[in-house]
Enzyme design. Structure first.
Site, short mmCIF file in Angstrom:
data_model
loop_
_atom_site.label_atom_id
_atom_site.label_comp_id
_atom_site.label_asym_id
_atom_site.label_seq_id
_atom_site.Cartn_x
_atom_site.Cartn_y
_atom_site.Cartn_z
N LEU A 106 43.25 30.13 46.64
CA LEU A 106 43.46 30.17 45.19
C LEU A 106 42.24 30.89 44.65
O LEU A 106 41.12 30.71 45.17
CB LEU A 106 43.50 28.75 44.61
N ASP A 107 42.40 31.67 43.59
CA ASP A 107 41.25 32.37 43.02
C ASP A 107 40.19 31.37 42.56
O ASP A 107 40.50 30.22 42.23
CB ASP A 107 41.68 33.19 41.79
N PHE A 108 38.95 31.83 42.49
CA PHE A 108 37.82 31.01 42.04
C PHE A 108 38.14 30.36 40.69
O PHE A 108 37.89 29.18 40.48
CB PHE A 108 36.59 31.92 41.93
N SER B 148 41.11 29.81 39.43
CA SER B 148 42.40 29.11 39.40
C SER B 148 42.20 27.68 39.87
O SER B 148 41.21 27.39 40.54
CB SER B 148 43.41 29.77 40.35
N LYS C 270 48.61 37.04 38.62
CA LYS C 270 47.88 37.74 37.55
C LYS C 270 48.32 39.20 37.49
O LYS C 270 48.54 39.76 36.42
CB LYS C 270 46.38 37.66 37.79
#
Ligand code: URA
Length: 281
Positions: free
Chosen positions: A104-106, A108, A192
């Site tokens: 997961l993105d930083f 998110s 995104k």
């Protein structure tokens, strides 16, 4: 206490229950030295000696499955050369070495599965197996129905077209809106980037479901162990997908429900959006 043989085999993490049935039916399982092919056979795990392919069942590695609510501004890896917080910081008291399944993105948050079952992890991450992942997102502006249809049909990203997605409107908040988007791929920053193609910036992103797993009421930073039912559902899902790919039925399964209902749907009960309880609209 007596349990069904296939249940006992599956509970060790050696295979799913369905695969255990195949093992039994094909004569690879013995109980107290005798090959057993009867699926309903009951055994006493404390007394009976069960072997699969001649190996004692207890020697099977116990698998561990954790579900963590990764908070925002935390790396989804186990360590970070830059010294930022990682998911490992939230696994206090977990003595088994588990690995995150996917990223997961930083910035998110949401559902992260961690396990020491490498085969299962690989299968879940393999793009061919299409495990659906659902994200609750807050986007700038309000999407038109045409923009939603575009996302659902697939949009062109620099690394190729996206597969069909499922988008559910959740709520409008002033000039912004909340949506649920379900995708069956896992490309970098995919959600995104998809929203960017229709001109909307993602302001918040929370993964709330992955295959049969749901984030539920776990607060950011909290984790729990999967129930046996959840772990078996995961293993069965992977077995089914692998079998269907092997049979050459490689395709994205059709959703059971219509792709999208018109209008704004109610959010999941009790689910917090940006720290506030959401009122159904
Ligand atoms: N899609 C994104 O853009 N970011 C995530 O963290 C997960 C999916």
């Amino acid at each position: 206490m007596d349990v069904r043989l296939q249940k006992l085999i599956a509970s060790t993490g050696l295979s799913s229950r369905r695969k255990a049935e195949l093992l039994i039916a094909s004569g690879r399982v013995s109980v107290n030295g005798k090959v057993v092919t009867e699926l309903g056979t009951k055994v006493d795990p404390g007394r009976d000696h069960v072997k699969v392919d001649g190996k004692h069942l207890t020697s099977a590695q116990p698998f561990v499955y954790l579900l963590l609510h990764k908070p925002k501004n935390v790396m989804s890896t186990l360590d970070d050369p830059g010294g930022r917080p990682t998911v490992k910081d939230f696994l206090r008291g977990v003595s088994v070495r588990v690995f995150p399944v996917g990223r997961l993105d930083f910035d998110s948050e949401g559902l992260m599965l961690l396990t020491n079952n490498g085969d299962l992890s690989q299968a879940l991450l393999h793009p061919r197996y299409h495990v659906p992942k659902t994200y609750l997102i807050k986007v700038k502006g309000v999407l038109t129905d045409e923009e939603i249809k575009k996302l659902e049909r697939g949009v062109k990203l620099e690394d190729g077209m996206t597969s069909p997605a499922h988008v559910k409107k959740v709520r409008k908040v002033e000039a912004n809106s909340w949506l649920e988007i379900t995708i069956r791929e896992g490309r970098k920053h995919q959600v995104k980037r998809m929203l960017e193609t229709v001109g909307h910036l993602v302001i918040k992103l929370m993964r709330i479901r992955m295959g049969p797993l749901s984030l539920g009421n776990l607060e950011p930073g909290e984790f729990r162990f999967l129930t046996d039912r959840e772990a078996n559902a995961l293993r069965e899902l992977v077995d089914e997908r692998m079998a269907s790919v092997e049979r050459g039925e490689e395709s994205i399964p059709k959703p059971k429900r219509p792709i999208r209902k018109e209008g704004w749907a109610k959010p999941e009960r009790g689910k917090k959006l940006s720290g506030k309880k959401v009122k159904a609209v």
